[in-house]
Design an enzyme around this catalytic site. Structure first.
Site, short mmCIF file in Angstrom:
data_model
loop_
_atom_site.label_atom_id
_atom_site.label_comp_id
_atom_site.label_asym_id
_atom_site.label_seq_id
_atom_site.Cartn_x
_atom_site.Cartn_y
_atom_site.Cartn_z
N ASP A 1 1.02 -1.42 0.02
CA ASP A 1 -0.01 0.14 0.06
C ASP A 1 0.89 1.30 -0.01
O ASP A 1 1.85 1.10 0.59
CB ASP A 1 -0.95 -0.09 1.25
CG ASP A 1 -2.23 0.85 1.25
OD1 ASP A 1 -1.75 2.14 1.32
OD2 ASP A 1 -3.21 0.47 0.91
N ALA B 1 -2.11 -0.12 12.70
CA ALA B 1 -1.90 -1.68 12.38
C ALA B 1 -1.78 -2.03 11.08
O ALA B 1 -0.97 -2.69 10.49
CB ALA B 1 -2.97 -2.33 13.42
N TYR B 2 -2.75 -1.38 10.33
CA TYR B 2 -2.86 -1.67 8.79
C TYR B 2 -1.49 -1.32 8.13
O TYR B 2 -0.72 -2.14 7.44
CB TYR B 2 -4.02 -1.03 8.16
CG TYR B 2 -3.91 -1.16 6.72
CD1 TYR B 2 -4.43 -2.52 6.04
CD2 TYR B 2 -3.53 -0.25 5.88
CE1 TYR B 2 -4.56 -2.47 4.82
CE2 TYR B 2 -3.55 -0.20 4.51
CZ TYR B 2 -4.00 -1.40 3.90
OH TYR B 2 -4.15 -1.44 2.52
N ALA B 3 -1.06 -0.07 8.37
CA ALA B 3 0.11 0.42 7.75
C ALA B 3 1.37 -0.36 8.06
O ALA B 3 2.05 -0.72 7.13
CB ALA B 3 0.43 2.07 7.98
N SER C 1 1.62 -3.37 9.17
CA SER C 1 1.50 -4.79 8.65
C SER C 1 1.84 -4.78 7.12
O SER C 1 2.76 -5.55 6.63
CB SER C 1 0.19 -5.54 8.57
OG SER C 1 -0.88 -4.89 7.95
#
Length: 240
Positions: free
Chosen positions: A139, A151-153, A155
């Site tokens: 991403d 947390a998304y970033a 991961s």
């Protein structure tokens, strides 16, 4: 892709959006594919009818990931590529336990590709120089971070780093690269105000559609030299 078309391409999360577009693209080229899916959308029925091998998978646990790998090894003795498209999206918000958010993001974006790359390594090797590929979908937030999806970033940043580690491990037989998209296409229920706000965040001011990703994937599969790199498909958004 030369004479390697008899080996299937594995696409995780192939039932929707970019994964689905890639699946139909390869099927149109008479390229065998294996698709993982979590929920049996009508699109999965269509892919099955078109000749895809669709396998239900639960990547929410390591056991589910490894069970899926075993199913793949039962179905084929070689893979042309693994395209890690399966993803999840969760942010830090009130009422949601932070450890659960972090575990969920790491499970899908780190554990699953890490375990699958190891478990299916033997299906990628043995076909010659640069004859196989792994492509991770990361991403654009890997570069910028995200205050609402920490947390998304994180991961996706781990997955980006694994791209280089697996490139070192698997060369020269297997090339490993990453694609880091930003806005590619809208959801049907995105309203006009949201769409304009999203477009304003990029330099190019468009949502280009799946073809931008498909063309890049084709290039990476064709290359005999490029490995260990991350390709931004983001309309210049990190520069804003």
């Amino acid at each position: 892709m030369g004479n390697t078309k008899t080996r299937p391409i594995l696409i995780t999360g192939g039932g929707r959006r970019i994964g689905l577009a890639l699946a139909h693209h390869f099927l149109s080229q008479h390229q065998p594919i294996i698709v993982s899916y979590r929920t049996r959308y009508p699109a999965i029925e269509q892919l099955t009818a078109a000749g895809a091998l669709c396998i239900q998978a639960d990547f929410s646990s390591d056991e589910g990931v490894l069970a899926f790998a075993d199913r793949v090894k039962e179905k084929t003795q070689g893979l042309r590529a693994i395209i890690h498209n399966a993803g999840d999206w969760a942010g830090e918000k009130s009422g949601v336990a932070l450890p659960n958010v972090l575990s969920r993001m790491l499970q899908i974006h780190v554990h699953a590709p890490y375990l699958l790359n190891h478990a299916l390594e033997s299906l990628l090797r043995g076909f010659g120089h640069a004859a196989s590929d792994i492509i991770h979908f990361t991403d654009y937030v890997v570069e910028r971070g995200s205050d609402k999806h920490i947390a998304y970033a994180a991961s996706k940043a781990a997955l980006d780093n694994m791209t280089r580690s697996f490139a070192k491990k698997l060369a020269p037989e297997v090339k490993v690269n990453a694609i880091a998209p930003a806005l590619i296409l809208f959801n049907d229920d995105d309203d006009a105000e949201y769409r304009q706000q999203a477009l304003n965040k990029s330099l190019m001011k468009i949502a280009p559609g799946e073809k931008e990703i498909i063309d890049l994937v084709d290039y990476l599969l064709t290359s005999c030299y490029v490995t260990g790199r991350t390709f931004g498909v983001d309309g210049g958004r990190p520069l804003r």
